[in-house]
Design an enzyme around this catalytic site. Structure first.
Site, PDB file in Angstrom:
ATOM      1  N   LYS A  81     -59.327  33.573 -44.557  1.00 39.38           N
ATOM      2  CA  LYS A  81     -58.518  32.375 -44.255  1.00 39.38           C
ATOM      3  C   LYS A  81     -57.299  32.301 -45.161  1.00 39.38           C
ATOM      4  O   LYS A  81     -57.266  32.892 -46.252  1.00 39.38           O
ATOM      5  CB  LYS A  81     -59.367  31.101 -44.404  1.00 39.38           C
ATOM      6  CG  LYS A  81     -59.975  30.858 -45.805  1.00 39.38           C
ATOM      7  CD  LYS A  81     -59.079  30.139 -46.779  1.00 39.38           C
ATOM      8  CE  LYS A  81     -59.720  29.955 -48.141  1.00 39.38           C
ATOM      9  NZ  LYS A  81     -58.750  29.708 -49.215  1.00 39.38           N
ATOM     10  N   ASP A 111     -65.952  26.276 -49.187  1.00 34.25           N
ATOM     11  CA  ASP A 111     -65.151  26.846 -48.094  1.00 34.25           C
ATOM     12  C   ASP A 111     -65.993  27.351 -46.929  1.00 34.25           C
ATOM     13  O   ASP A 111     -65.444  27.709 -45.883  1.00 34.25           O
ATOM     14  CB  ASP A 111     -64.344  28.063 -48.605  1.00 34.25           C
ATOM     15  CG  ASP A 111     -63.172  27.654 -49.460  1.00 34.25           C
ATOM     16  OD1 ASP A 111     -62.809  26.460 -49.451  1.00 34.25           O
ATOM     17  OD2 ASP A 111     -62.620  28.537 -50.152  1.00 34.25           O
TER      18      ASP A 111
HETATM   19  O1  C5P Z   1     -67.705  25.410 -53.924  1.00 36.11           O
HETATM   20  P1  C5P Z   1     -67.504  26.694 -54.636  1.00 36.11           P
HETATM   21  O2  C5P Z   1     -68.779  27.229 -55.216  1.00 36.11           O
HETATM   22  O3  C5P Z   1     -66.799  27.718 -53.833  1.00 36.11           O
HETATM   23  O4  C5P Z   1     -66.547  26.367 -55.851  1.00 36.11           O
HETATM   24  C1  C5P Z   1     -66.369  27.258 -56.929  1.00 36.11           C
HETATM   25  C2  C5P Z   1     -65.776  26.503 -58.087  1.00 36.11           C
HETATM   26  O5  C5P Z   1     -64.417  26.120 -57.780  1.00 36.11           O
HETATM   27  C3  C5P Z   1     -66.468  25.197 -58.416  1.00 36.11           C
HETATM   28  O6  C5P Z   1     -67.530  25.407 -59.303  1.00 36.11           O
HETATM   29  C4  C5P Z   1     -65.349  24.404 -59.067  1.00 36.11           C
HETATM   30  O7  C5P Z   1     -65.163  24.810 -60.393  1.00 36.11           O
HETATM   31  C5  C5P Z   1     -64.126  24.840 -58.295  1.00 36.11           C
HETATM   32  N1  C5P Z   1     -63.784  23.934 -57.186  1.00 36.11           N
HETATM   33  C6  C5P Z   1     -63.228  22.698 -57.471  1.00 36.11           C
HETATM   34  N2  C5P Z   1     -62.891  21.869 -56.436  1.00 36.11           N
HETATM   35  C7  C5P Z   1     -63.082  22.246 -55.158  1.00 36.11           C
HETATM   36  C8  C5P Z   1     -63.627  23.504 -54.846  1.00 36.11           C
HETATM   37  C9  C5P Z   1     -63.972  24.329 -55.899  1.00 36.11           C
HETATM   38  O8  C5P Z   1     -63.035  22.333 -58.632  1.00 36.11           O
HETATM   39  N3  C5P Z   1     -62.712  21.417 -54.171  1.00 36.11           N
END
Ligand code: C5P
Length: 300
Positions: free
Chosen positions: A33, A157
């Protein structure tokens, strides 16, 4: 080729042991994406950031093959990618089993082509594709809506990949609204330098109060009208962490692309328009178009 076997916990093994009757092999595209606009609104008490972004799936694919097997296993073409429980494909497999109480005798192989640490959502798409593929092979115990909701446990995501391919995403990214238009952006050139950036590191370095106060709903309305405003708040922290990214963006802009924007938390850029690519040292470069998911199917 790396290969690792994984087993369920004892409790889960006592659940229904579902064996598929005949041998089979299914290969699915696992897409990636770009974010056509990406606003970071605030830092939340749970450590995540509140975002508002128009996500667009693109036809830059990994391939995931599901095969009948005596034992569950996961392997990957890229030896730098761990194949243990930390891999999002393995996490997705385990989550599917936990949710459905099914134990499919399936081996999964990931042929990795989408660059990692690029902001292209490749790992998230892998998780979504594993959920979709297992669900299909096991007779669709879950609806697409249920898969999408479940997938939010794997990453912010992941639910996006259950949309039709263009979606307005809010919350930490998992709260999505399908939009009724497909942006007409033509050919997309993805350029990813050798160096990557970790998503948590980029979010940690960002200060939402320092970003231009654009209204994401106004940006969405503009896209709906066919008037495109491309921006990504995360370029600011990413360029601070890796100043060479700003230079690369300048180089691509001066080559003649009409738009050059970082993908997610970087370090890939998507470029729109036609240009003669400058000589790029050690960069992944690939040209493709947008992608979408059909009503009940996957990305083709
Ligand atoms: O949700 P995901 O595991 O992909 O996110 C990885 C890291 O990215 C989270 O632990 C956080 O530190 C950061 N993140 C964030 N805000 C979001 C998405 C991700 O701070 N909306």
């Amino acid at each position: 080729m790396l290969s690792s076997s994984f087993t369920l916990s004892k409790d889960a093994c006592q659940e229904k042991d579902e064996q598929l009757s005949s041998s089979f092999s299914l290969t699915l595209n696992s897409p990636s994406k770009i974010n056509l606009f990406f606003r970071i609104l605030s830092k939340r008490p749970d450590g995540y950031h509140e975002i508002a972004s128009l996500y667009q799936a693109i036809a830059l694919y990994d391939q995931i093959t599901f095969s009948s097997s005596d034992a569950q296993s996961f392997s990957c073409s890229d030896p730098s990618l761990s194949t243990d429980d930390s891999n999002l494909c393995v996490k997705a497999f385990k989550l599917f089993q936990k949710k459905t109480a099914l134990t499919p005798s399936i081996s999964i192989h990931l042929d990795k082509k989408v660059p990692m640490q690029a902001g292209l959502g490749g790992g998230s798409a892998n998780a979504a594709t594993v959920l979709y593929g297992l669900n299909k092979l096991m007779g669709q115990p879950l609806s697409i809506a249920e898969l999408s909701t479940l997938s939010a446990e794997l990453g912010s995501d992941v639910p996006f990949f259950f949309s039709k391919g263009t979606a307005f995403c809010r919350g930490r990214g998992e709260n999505l609204t399908d939009v009724n238009f497909t942006p007409q952006i033509g050919n997309i050139t993805i350029v990813k330098p050798k160096q990557g950036l970790s998503t948590p590191l980029v979010y940690k370095a960002c200060d939402p109060s320092s970003f231009p106060s654009r209204d994401p709903l106004a940006s969405l309305a503009l896209f709906q009208q066919g008037s495109y405003e491309f921006y990504n708040d995360l370029e600011i922290p990413s360029f601070l962490l890796l100043p060479s990214l700003k230079e690369l963006k300048g180089l691509l802009e001066s080559a003649g692309f009409t738009t050059v924007l970082m993908c997610g938390s970087g370090t890939a850029f998507f470029c729109l328009g036609d240009a003669d690519l400058p000589s790029l040292h050690d960069c992944f470069v690939q040209r493709m178009q947008t992608a979408g998911r059909s009503e009940m199917g996957w990305y083709e």
